[in-house]
Design a protein around this motif. Structure first.
Motif, mmCIF file in Angstrom:
data_model
loop_
_atom_site.group_PDB
_atom_site.id
_atom_site.type_symbol
_atom_site.label_atom_id
_atom_site.label_comp_id
_atom_site.label_asym_id
_atom_site.label_seq_id
_atom_site.Cartn_x
_atom_site.Cartn_y
_atom_site.Cartn_z
ATOM 1 N N LEU A 1 45.749 21.512 16.244
ATOM 2 C CA LEU A 1 46.710 20.422 16.776
ATOM 3 C C LEU A 1 47.752 21.021 17.656
ATOM 4 O O LEU A 1 48.351 20.523 18.673
ATOM 5 C CB LEU A 1 47.010 19.292 15.779
ATOM 6 N N GLU A 2 48.441 22.213 16.870
ATOM 7 C CA GLU A 2 49.596 22.749 17.706
ATOM 8 C C GLU A 2 49.065 23.190 19.127
ATOM 9 O O GLU A 2 49.703 23.157 19.896
ATOM 10 C CB GLU A 2 50.149 23.775 16.869
ATOM 11 N N HIS A 3 47.869 24.212 18.722
ATOM 12 C CA HIS A 3 47.599 24.837 20.122
ATOM 13 C C HIS A 3 46.754 23.863 21.074
ATOM 14 O O HIS A 3 46.317 24.274 22.455
ATOM 15 C CB HIS A 3 46.698 25.866 19.795
ATOM 16 N N GLU A 4 45.694 23.112 20.619
ATOM 17 C CA GLU A 4 44.863 21.966 21.242
ATOM 18 C C GLU A 4 43.778 23.077 22.215
ATOM 19 O O GLU A 4 43.328 22.429 23.197
ATOM 20 C CB GLU A 4 45.528 21.099 22.052
ATOM 21 N N ALA A 5 43.346 24.028 21.482
ATOM 22 C CA ALA A 5 42.243 24.986 21.792
ATOM 23 C C ALA A 5 41.838 25.569 20.980
ATOM 24 O O ALA A 5 42.477 26.059 20.036
ATOM 25 C CB ALA A 5 43.163 25.691 23.090
ATOM 26 N N MET A 6 40.670 26.245 21.121
ATOM 27 C CA MET A 6 39.772 26.748 20.017
ATOM 28 C C MET A 6 40.252 28.492 20.124
ATOM 29 O O MET A 6 40.426 28.837 18.897
ATOM 30 C CB MET A 6 38.165 26.790 20.199
ATOM 31 N N LEU A 7 40.200 29.021 21.126
ATOM 32 C CA LEU A 7 40.256 30.445 21.152
ATOM 33 C C LEU A 7 41.782 30.984 20.798
ATOM 34 O O LEU A 7 41.810 31.802 19.903
ATOM 35 C CB LEU A 7 40.106 30.898 22.537
ATOM 36 N N PRO A 8 42.889 30.079 21.019
ATOM 37 C CA PRO A 8 44.291 30.546 20.513
ATOM 38 C C PRO A 8 44.115 30.566 18.817
ATOM 39 O O PRO A 8 44.594 31.235 17.957
ATOM 40 C CB PRO A 8 45.235 29.664 21.000
ATOM 41 N N VAL A 9 43.552 29.509 18.185
ATOM 42 C CA VAL A 9 43.361 29.336 16.869
ATOM 43 C C VAL A 9 42.441 30.701 16.217
ATOM 44 O O VAL A 9 42.949 30.980 15.346
ATOM 45 C CB VAL A 9 42.645 27.951 16.381
ATOM 46 N N VAL A 10 41.456 31.010 16.900
ATOM 47 C CA VAL A 10 40.353 32.010 16.456
ATOM 48 C C VAL A 10 41.238 33.108 16.268
ATOM 49 O O VAL A 10 41.206 33.980 15.561
ATOM 50 C CB VAL A 10 39.401 32.040 17.432
ATOM 51 N N THR A 11 42.065 33.418 17.342
ATOM 52 C CA THR A 11 42.856 34.694 17.492
ATOM 53 C C THR A 11 43.771 34.797 16.314
ATOM 54 O O THR A 11 44.005 35.660 15.780
ATOM 55 C CB THR A 11 43.605 34.879 18.966
ATOM 56 N N GLU A 12 44.665 33.607 16.078
ATOM 57 C CA GLU A 12 45.678 33.626 14.939
ATOM 58 C C GLU A 12 44.897 33.747 13.673
ATOM 59 O O GLU A 12 45.394 34.526 12.912
ATOM 60 C CB GLU A 12 46.305 32.186 15.151
ATOM 61 N N LEU A 13 43.734 33.054 13.292
ATOM 62 C CA LEU A 13 43.128 33.113 12.194
ATOM 63 C C LEU A 13 42.766 34.633 11.802
ATOM 64 O O LEU A 13 42.743 35.139 10.796
ATOM 65 C CB LEU A 13 41.865 32.476 12.162
ATOM 66 N N ASN A 14 42.238 35.242 12.908
ATOM 67 C CA ASN A 14 41.669 36.793 12.967
ATOM 68 C C ASN A 14 42.976 37.566 12.491
ATOM 69 O O ASN A 14 42.748 38.591 11.930
ATOM 70 C CB ASN A 14 40.916 37.190 14.159
ATOM 71 N N ARG A 15 43.933 37.230 13.460
ATOM 72 C CA ARG A 15 45.204 38.032 12.985
ATOM 73 C C ARG A 15 45.627 38.078 11.711
ATOM 74 O O ARG A 15 46.359 38.810 11.189
ATOM 75 C CB ARG A 15 46.338 37.733 14.329
ATOM 76 N N ARG A 16 45.361 36.770 11.034
ATOM 77 C CA ARG A 16 45.942 36.594 9.561
ATOM 78 C C ARG A 16 44.881 37.219 8.806
ATOM 79 O O ARG A 16 45.316 37.235 7.393
ATOM 80 C CB ARG A 16 46.171 35.139 9.376
ATOM 81 N N GLY A 17 43.697 37.693 9.090
ATOM 82 C CA GLY A 17 42.628 37.894 8.313
ATOM 83 C C GLY A 17 42.119 36.793 7.556
ATOM 84 O O GLY A 17 41.410 37.468 6.754
ATOM 85 N N TRP A 18 41.924 35.905 7.975
ATOM 86 C CA TRP A 18 41.444 34.596 7.178
ATOM 87 C C TRP A 18 39.874 34.736 7.616
ATOM 88 O O TRP A 18 39.579 34.925 8.824
ATOM 89 C CB TRP A 18 41.808 33.369 7.433
ATOM 90 N N LEU A 19 38.934 34.518 6.575
ATOM 91 C CA LEU A 19 37.704 34.748 6.733
ATOM 92 C C LEU A 19 36.665 33.376 6.324
ATOM 93 O O LEU A 19 37.239 32.573 5.839
ATOM 94 C CB LEU A 19 37.041 35.759 6.001
ATOM 95 N N THR A 20 35.457 33.445 7.027
ATOM 96 C CA THR A 20 34.836 32.051 6.574
ATOM 97 C C THR A 20 34.504 32.125 4.840
ATOM 98 O O THR A 20 34.726 33.208 4.416
ATOM 99 C CB THR A 20 33.298 32.123 7.403
ATOM 100 N N LYS A 21 33.916 31.328 4.486
ATOM 101 C CA LYS A 21 33.619 31.098 3.108
ATOM 102 C C LYS A 21 32.718 32.180 2.571
ATOM 103 O O LYS A 21 31.730 32.499 3.163
ATOM 104 C CB LYS A 21 32.877 29.717 2.691
ATOM 105 N N ARG A 22 33.022 33.027 1.391
ATOM 106 C CA ARG A 22 32.338 34.089 0.764
ATOM 107 C C ARG A 22 31.610 33.465 -0.338
ATOM 108 O O ARG A 22 32.106 32.694 -1.342
ATOM 109 C CB ARG A 22 33.304 35.017 0.376
ATOM 110 N N TRP A 23 30.226 33.608 -0.451
ATOM 111 C CA TRP A 23 29.402 32.992 -1.367
ATOM 112 C C TRP A 23 28.326 34.095 -1.813
ATOM 113 O O TRP A 23 27.943 34.940 -0.986
ATOM 114 C CB TRP A 23 28.963 31.778 -1.118
ATOM 115 N N VAL A 24 27.869 33.697 -2.892
ATOM 116 C CA VAL A 24 26.651 34.915 -3.461
ATOM 117 C C VAL A 24 25.448 34.092 -3.751
ATOM 118 O O VAL A 24 25.569 32.764 -4.319
ATOM 119 C CB VAL A 24 27.173 35.358 -4.699
#
Length: 516
Positions: A199-222
């Motif tokens: 909602l802050e960026h209102e765009a996908m790529l800036p959010v993806v960049t920020e998440l990858n900068r933070r090192g956040w990953l998708t769900k890990r499961w076994v």
């Protein structure tokens, strides 16, 4: 090869299959029972030269609805290599439950002169009657498989209507315990922050960049077989799937229907709805970064209050002149009679909004209100940073627990890869914690007062004059969250973006530095 009684030897291979892995760990399981029955049958046919080949062809945990089975592939390869003369199964449906797949296999069998025998259904494809009986039995096997599939689909639909979780790939924010979705507090914090970031960026790529900068990953499961999945960097697709998943508001979807879920929602419905509307708007317009070739200052922020609809920019040409307008979206879709004020001249509304911003600088009461709003925003940003820091600390503690678990494992390969992944996550989290501390210091040091706000707003006229039309549109988009036009009563209300005043102050500082 010829037997002692000059009877040609018939090399027999036994094929066994079980659809699920349940019970395969037992000392004597279903595959063993099938093999034992087939071996007894081959032994009874020893007088005709039947001999069991030593190689086993066992598929445990594989469906008969397709041919993606390792043992079946080995069997067909040995048939094509001329190593087998007869295939023996306990029942026809052990080889296949698909009439089409079975026809393909029969073509391979006939091509290499291999016969097919079912122990419990007493027929042999060496005769025409045996082939007829085989096709009839296989048709019933396929019918049974389709009936089972229908029952499974009906059960899933019934479970969905009751709001139950019926399996599938786990999602970030929840763990699966006893077939129920249980909230993971650390991941739930991340999910809510991801919605806020969009909602802050209102765009996908800036959010993806920020998440990858933070090192956040998708769900890990076994998986049930112990294979690790997920834990990958976010992409636009995975981010979109997360932002549109109604599981996060405590609901379950089945095809086109939505039901109340048994699980707890972790994202407020208002936040989810705002995100949905923003995604929908950006899918039509192409997002906030789409080229604004006509320099429409209020593009994407002007709305028709009467119809609760966005107003889009358009123009008409007469000779060499262009006339620009903002048109109500509802009026464009349903007819102009549906809106009391379907269009408004673009220059008129844009001039009004800009003048309102200029007038704020001369009104002490408005300045105090703007200053209070900016301080509230600073406090809100500090709270968000505190929440993110708490999430990172929980993640670090969880990583340490995983490190202890991996250290206790005897599998050296998993220990090496596991340590490497966790070490990378740990370094990224630590780096982000350092950044958060710097942002804390910056927000604490930058105390906004009425004098600074007054100076920034008083410089607005000079700043505005220095900007080109496209830069003016960019500044308004940063400063203003929404402009509502009430055509019925002739009113216009402006909602400033929470970070708008700080943006304007920074623009003013940059302008002064350029002038110096």
């Amino acid at each position: 090869m010829v037997s002692a009684f000059n009877t040609p030897a018939i090399r027999c291979a036994i094929y066994t299959r079980k659809s699920t892995e349940e019970g395969l760990e037992q000392e004597f399981n279903s595959l063993d029972a099938q093999r034992e029955s087939a071996e007894s049958y081959i032994t009874s046919m020893r007088h005709e030269g039947w001999q069991l080949v030593p190689k086993s062809y066992d598929d445990g945990g594989f469906t008969g609805g397709n041919m993606e089975r390792p043992a079946l592939h080995r069997l067909l390869e040995d048939i094509e290599a001329g190593k087998i003369d007869c295939v023996v199964v306990y029942k026809v449906d052990r080889l296949s439950r698909s009439l089409m797949d079975f026809a393909r296999m029969m073509n391979v069998f006939e091509k290499h002169s291999v016969s097919f025998v079912s122990v419990t259904q007493q027929f042999n494809t060496a005769s025409s009657m045996g082939r007829l009986v085989l096709n009839v039995l296989l048709s019933f096997a396929q019918f049974e498989r389709e009936m089972i599939s229908e029952r499974v689909r009906d059960k899933i639909a019934a479970s969905r209507r009751k709001g139950k979780y019926v399996g599938g790939q786990p999602i970030l924010g929840y763990n699966v315990e006893n077939t129920k979705l249980i909230v993971d507090a650390t991941e739930a914090d991340q999910v809510r922050q991801i919605f806020q970031l969009y909602l802050e960026h209102e765009a996908m790529l800036p959010v993806v960049t920020e998440l990858n900068r933070r090192g956040w990953l998708t769900k890990r499961w076994v998986t049930r077989k112990g294979v690790e999945r997920g834990a990958k960097p976010f992409t636009k697709n995975s981010l979109h799937n997360l932002l549109t998943n109604i599981v996060y508001i405590g609901k379950i979807r089945h095809k086109e229907n939505v039901y109340e879920g048994e699980h707890e929602g972790i994202v407020p419905e208002k936040l989810f709805e705002r995100t949905r509307k923003t995604l929908k708007r950006n899918s039509r317009s192409g997002g906030s970064a789409v080229r604004n070739k006509h320099g429409a200052l209020l593009r994407g922020i002007l709305r028709c209050e009467c119809c609760d609809a966005a107003m889009s920019h358009t123009y008409t040409s007469k000779g060499s002149r262009q006339y620009r307008y903002y048109v109500c979206g509802r009026a464009r879709q349903r007819g102009w009679d549906e809106c009391p004020s379907p269009s408004i001249p673009a220059g008129e509304i844009e001039h009004f909004v800009v003048e309102q911003i200029r007038e704020i600088g001369s009104d002490p009461e408005l300045i105090r209100e703007v200053t209070a709003k900016a301080c509230e925003q600073a406090s809100a940003e500090i709270l968000k940073l505190q929440q993110e820091r708490q999430t990172l600390l929980k993640q670090i503690r969880s990583d340490f627990e995983q490190i202890e678990s991996i250290a206790a494992s005897r599998d050296m390969s998993s220990r090496v890869s596991g340590f490497a992944d966790l070490n990378k996550r740990h370094e990224t989290a630590r780096r982000r914690l350092d950044e958060i501390e710097l942002e804390f210091e910056s927000l604490t040091a930058e105390q906004i007062d009425t004098a600074e706000v007054s100076a920034a707003l008083s410089n607005f006229h000079e700043l505005w004059a220095q900007l080109r039309p496209k830069e003016q549109a960019r500044l308004l988009a940063l400063l203003i969250e929404q402009v509502d036009h009430d055509g019925r009563h002739g009113n216009v209300s402006i909602t400033f973006h929470p970070t708008g005043i700080r943006t304007l102050m920074q623009e003013s500082v940059d302008l002064c530095e350029v002038a110096v």
